[in-house]
Design an enzyme around this catalytic site. Structure first.
Site, PDB file in Angstrom:
ATOM      1  NE  ARG A  24     107.264  77.836  70.217  1.00 24.52           N
ATOM      2  CZ  ARG A  24     106.747  78.979  69.803  1.00 24.52           C
ATOM      3  NH1 ARG A  24     106.418  79.147  68.553  1.00 24.52           N
ATOM      4  NH2 ARG A  24     106.545  79.954  70.653  1.00 24.52           N
ATOM      5  CB  ALA A 441     111.724  81.735  63.590  1.00 25.07           C
ATOM      6  CD  GLU A 472     109.211  83.489  75.803  1.00 31.30           C
ATOM      7  OE1 GLU A 472     108.959  82.382  75.269  1.00 31.30           O
ATOM      8  OE2 GLU A 472     108.324  84.283  76.158  1.00 31.30           O
ATOM      9  CG  ASN A 475     112.430  82.996  71.476  1.00 28.00           C
ATOM     10  OD1 ASN A 475     112.459  83.953  72.226  1.00 28.00           O
ATOM     11  ND2 ASN A 475     111.298  82.416  71.103  1.00 28.00           N
ATOM     12  NE  ARG A 478     110.715  78.962  66.590  1.00 29.44           N
ATOM     13  CZ  ARG A 478     110.704  79.311  67.850  1.00 29.44           C
ATOM     14  NH1 ARG A 478     111.630  78.859  68.672  1.00 29.44           N
ATOM     15  NH2 ARG A 478     109.787  80.115  68.326  1.00 29.44           N
ATOM     16  CE  LYS A 491     111.523  86.640  70.406  1.00 30.75           C
ATOM     17  NZ  LYS A 491     110.408  85.878  69.795  1.00 30.75           N
ATOM     18  CB  VAL A 517     102.444  97.299  63.783  1.00 35.72           C
ATOM     19  CG1 VAL A 517     103.819  97.666  63.277  1.00 35.72           C
ATOM     20  CG2 VAL A 517     102.244  95.795  63.738  1.00 35.72           C
ATOM     21  CB  CYS A 597      77.749  69.861  75.244  1.00 35.11           C
ATOM     22  SG  CYS A 597      77.756  69.283  73.543  1.00 35.11           S
TER      23      CYS A 597
END
Length: 1015
Positions: A24, A441, A472, A475, A478, A491, A517, A597
């Site tokens: 990241r 994070a 993962e 992760n 951070r 998590k 949610v 295109c």
């Protein structure tokens, strides 16, 4: 450990960067990139002082990935340190702070050794101990000690930063030496664009293609590529730009160069910027302030005097001012006024009152900022702060200010806060109930801050956190609550357990959920759930979920705190019922999409090639397998495909190919298939395009068709000794084999041997193939020139029953597994496409970032943004009810820039004489009939209702006809909804949100608030 031994341990080498961990923050342009990461990986950082601020700085730097971090703090742990030092526990009280915290810091990143310099309590850091480091950070150290260390670092080329926090106040100082070169001041992507002409002149003007503005500024530098005629510009030394207009800029003398013919691309060149830093001793007399809040423009001068006066007070009294003590405050004000006669007495008094305060969110703000400054010192990327930073959030104090007695410490872990806010407000924090949506994070940082301030730990308090994701590898750099042992776990559950360990008072008060949610979980996050919380905090990474939570918070009238980060940029938004607009009230414009295109036929940038290859990935390994499975398992699938799909014939041909004609039995056949795919895409397809649009084709305007952004391609001839050619075959064959459950292979010699033996059918371009030249023209289909009837084609398919139990495996794109060939395929496919069109290829990492749409992230920004959110949360807990009490924030740590503004007030609408906002609604209880609802509006508001709808169902309108009206008007609302939707109302549904079309007495349409009908 001696300084010399310490230096010997710090052999500087060029580290290999773990892309899985740092993916990241490697992303260019927003965060650091490979070169800056390599410079950081050769930097040894010393942090002196490991209280709440020190550990925050250390945590962020370790996650970012420097060579090593060494800590020094031999002072014993005090119970009040637990107010914000999240790597201390109650049984650490009495131990040296560094001894207790260093092992926990070391767990954050296995690539960054964390060392403890040791020392004895009462023994401050000395110059001898700071030798051998590239960056030295002093945290909450005396001004005398700061001056002593900085005098030496300034003379010896060591980067120096000092920082301290006092309650709701924070300060920092940078000194990166007399001459510090910043390689890339902004971190933004270098600008680039196509040019259509270059004058031959003393002050030559370059004209760009009129599709996009060049975006350059006076003083920028550019170089060129692919210029024909004036070839001396290609790869030239950077030329200084003078902007003439949005599409033109001057580049100086070109009279000695060739005549410009056509083509060319300009690229901005980031030139190093030399900055001159003054020493701390000199800066105290002649300070340079960086403004953190333009509404407090005169605040830095006051705090500059105030922080110096604090240390003078400490030197004289051997202590800091007592909490809310008027006598000590008067003494501090007097000292400060000698330094700055115009200093604000009220601000100085609060600084004195809070001098021994320790507030976790303020540490998060200053800790994020200072850690980013450390990374700037190490990497020379982004513009450092010049030179003093002063910050405060006095607005976060409770409206009813505490008394001196209310602020006295009691020997509690929360004493650092109590001395600032008082015990009464601390009780409010304890008994607050908050719902956190997301445990990534931002969520991890949020929970850390909440655990430190004691949020939800009271008898009535609670924290709910939900996140459907599992942990993962990417992760870990951070999302600091997670460790390698947690990979694969949920998590929310891991994060809740981690912060309960930080503050055991949370036990029984925090609950981790895996339910996302959304409309499907409204039975979980029901009316009774929302009735049991005081507010919601978003820690989400997508707009759709944010909009949904915004809608829920508006409906249930709950405060919502939202925030987001993008590399070094971050924003915060406060949404308060009946006061501010909601998240949905204003949104960013949609991202500009590349014309289809361009992607399909006329790419001119590597991004276009990557976008094309990502589509090819789906077209080869996802959609065909899904179509085959649908044909085999869904009765009537073919009929609906032929009837409703505009590409029915293509889909049927695909099913025939994947299920019958080209179905492989061995892996070798997968290699043959991959070789033919190569030919079709990189040779035959290009030859067909050039047959339909030859290189000498002329457009409707009489100009060459292949000019400007349209680059004429060249077909590729397969060469198994070319690594990119072979990489395509290896990845494509393995992914095709996955579709059929065949075992793959990675030995290049196997692929070479088979691919070289394939007899490729002769290709002859077809006449009459229509090429889509712009997005206004119809999309060309591969089967346009084939007259075969799709219905007849469908008849050639064997019946699904003859494939009983057989299914293909559609590939599920996963960017973070380096063994699954997904990114390998996209990288090879896009780079081959780039070779067709003479576009510079991209490395695997860049391809992964673009194809995986990875949102760049770095711990420093996350820490700072969450700190700002938590400072607003304190205002929510206090129940502040004026717009000016709250602040929305935007930060960019690269520049650096802080911007704060009052939230926007909720827009006022009006019908008749009644004003209303998005927070208002009409509420009906007792399951009324439709007629009762319509009559009530006529009687009470003189409004005629013309239409009533709920969700996607139109329940009634004035034009439905007499019979339906007579049937529906007397119905109870629940019965009406069931009657129209033909579905039973779920048991958990307690109400319906209803919308109506209404008109006033003059027959004019009017907007009114939404309606809630309760069962």
């Amino acid at each position: 450990m001696s300084a010399s031994n310490q230096g010997a341990l710090m052999d500087v080498d060029e580290a290999q960067i773990d892309e899985g961990l740092y993916s990241r923050q490697l992303q260019v342009p927003y965060v650091l990139g490979h070169e800056a990461m390599k410079r950081m990986a050769a930097s040894n950082v010393l942090i002196v002082g490991l209280d709440g601020l020190g550990v925050e700085i250390a945590k962020n730097i370790i996650l970012a990935g420097v060579k090593s971090v060494t800590v020094y703090d031999p002072e014993p742990v005090r119970i009040q340190d637990l107010s914000s030092q999240f790597f201390l526990r109650e049984d650490d009280v009495g131990k040296p702070r560094a001894d207790a915290a260093a092992p926990r810091l070391a767990e954050l990143n296995t690539y960054v050794p964390v060392r403890n310099l040791g020392g004895n309590a009462g023994q401050p850091i000395t110059v001898d101990l700071v030798k051998g480091f590239q960056v030295v950070v002093l945290v909450n150290q005396s001004l005398q000690k700061q001056l002593e260390i900085n005098d030496w670092t300034h003379q010896n080329g060591i980067h120096f930063i000092s920082a301290e926090t006092r309650g709701l106040f924070g300060a920092a100082f940078n000194d990166f030496g007399p001459k510090f070169a910043v390689v890339d001041p902004t971190g933004e992507q270098p600008l680039t664009g196509m040019i259509v002409s270059v004058e031959k002149d003393k002050e030559a003007v370059v004209t760009c293609l009129d599709e996009t503005r060049h975006g350059l500024e006076d003083g920028d530098f550019v170089t060129f590529a692919e210029v024909q005629g004036m070839t001396e510009l290609n790869g030239c030394e950077p030329r200084k730009v003078s902007v003439k207009g949005p599409y033109t800029f001057a580049i100086g003398d070109t009279t000695g160069l060739g005549e410009y013919k056509t083509g060319g691309i300009f690229t901005q060149v980031k030139m190093p910027k030399i900055l001159e830093f003054k020493s701390l001793r000199e800066s105290l007399k002649n300070p340079d302030f960086w403004i953190t809040d333009f509404a407090k423009f005169d605040r830095p001068a006051t705090l500059h005097a105030g922080f110096q006066a604090l240390w003078q007070f400490h030197a004289e009294q051997q202590r800091f001012p007592r909490p809310r003590n008027a006598e000590d405050a008067a003494a501090l004000v007097s000292l400060a006024k000698k330094l700055e006669a115009d200093a604000d007495e009220k601000v100085l008094t609060e600084l004195s009152y809070q001098a021994v305060g320790n507030v976790a969110p303020v540490n998060a703000v200053i800790g994020g900022l200072v850690a980013q400054e450390v990374l700037k010192a190490c990497s020379a990327k982004f513009h450092p702060v010049l030179q003093f930073t002063y910050f405060d959030s006095l607005e976060s104090l409770p409206s009813t200010l505490p008394s001196e007695a209310d602020c006295q410490p009691t020997g509690s872990r929360y004493d650092g806060q109590v001395v600032v806010f008082g015990k009464a407000f601390q009780d409010k924090i304890f008994n607050h109930r908050q719902f956190l949506v997301g445990a990534g994070a931002i969520g991890c940082e949020m929970l850390k801050n909440w655990s430190m301030i004691g949020l939800g730990t009271g008898q009535k308090g609670s924290i709910y956190v939900t996140d459907l994701d599992t942990i993962e590898k990417s992760n870990l750099n951070r999302q600091f609550l997670f460790r390698a042992k947690d990979l694969g776990n949920f998590k929310s559950v891991v994060a809740a357990a981690a912060v309960t360990e930080m503050n055991p008072d949370l036990k029984g008060h925090i609950q981790g959920s895996r339910d996302p949610v959304g409309p499907d979980t409204e039975s979980v996050y029901s009316e009774s759930f929302f009735a049991g919380i005081d507010g919601v905090t978003n820690a989400l990474d997508n707009v759709k979920a944010r909009l949904y939570m915004d809608q829920r918070c508006v409906f249930y009238e709950k405060p919502l705190l939202d925030s987001g980060t993008l590399g070094t940029k971050g924003n915060t938004q406060v949404i308060i019922p009946h006061l501010t607009e909601s998240y949905a009230s204003s949104q960013d414009p949609p991202e500009k999409e590349t014309p289809s295109c361009t992607v399909k036929n006329f790419p001119n940038a590597i991004q276009h090639c990557i976008e094309w290859s990502r589509t090819e990935f789906d077209n080869l390994f996802v959609k065909p397998a899904q179509s085959v499975n649908s044909y085999l398992s869904e009765p009537g699938y073919l009929d609906s495909t032929l009837k409703y799909s505009g590409q029915g014939k293509e889909q049927i041909e695909q099913i025939i190919s994947y299920l019958v004609k080209d179905r492989p039995i061995t892996f070798e056949e997968c290699i043959v298939w991959a070789r033919l795919q190569f030919e079709e895409r990189y040779n035959n397809g290009i030859r067909q395009l050039l047959f339909s649009l030859p290189k000498d084709a002329v457009g409707t305007n009489g100009q060459p068709f292949w000019s400007g952004p349209k680059r004429a391609p060249d077909p590729l001839t397969f060469d198994s000794s070319d690594p990119t050619h072979l990489a395509f075959i290896i990845a494509a064959a393995n992914l095709h084999a996955f579709n059929y459950g065949l075992r793959g292979e990675t030995d290049p010699s196997v692929f070479r041997k088979v691919a070289d033996s394939v007899v490729v059918p002769e290709f002859t371009p077809r006449s009459g193939v229509k090429i889509q030249v712009n997005d206004n023209e119809p999309v060309q289909n591969a089967g346009d020139a084939d007259p075969s009837d799709p219905v007849e084609l469908a008849k050639t398919l064997p019946s699904p029953s003859s494939f009983a139990g057989f299914r293909l495996n559609p590939v599920e794109f996963e960017k973070d597994d380096d063994t699954n060939h997904h990114i390998d395929f996209i990288t090879a496919a896009s780079n081959l496409r780039a070779l067709n069109y003479t576009i510079n290829p991209a490395d695997r990492h860049t391809t992964k970032q673009i194809a995986g749409k990875i949102i760049p992230a770095i711990a420093t920004t996350t820490s700072l943004v969450v700190g700002l959110v938590c400072l607003e949360l304190l205002k929510v807990i206090d129940g502040k009810n004026k717009l000016e009490d709250y602040k929305n924030g935007f930060v960019n740590l690269a520049l650096p820039f802080f911007g704060f503004s009052e939230p926007i007030a909720a827009k006022k609408n009006k019908y008749g004489t009644t004003e209303w906002t998005l927070w208002d609604r009409f509420e009906f209880t007792g399951n009324p009939t439709l007629k009762e609802l319509i009559t009530w509006f006529q009687k009470e508001h003189k409004l005629d209702i013309a239409m009533v709808s709920q969700g996607v169902s139109m329940l009634w309108s004035s034009f439905v006809g007499k019979k339906k009206s007579e049937e529906r008007l007397p119905m109870k609302f629940t019965d009406l909804v069931e009657h129209v939707s033909k579905k039973p109302v779920p048991a958990h549904t307690t109400h319906f949100v209803v919308e109506v079309m209404a008109s006033d007495e003059d027959g004019e349409d009017v907007e009114i608030p939404f309606i809630v009908v309760r069962k």
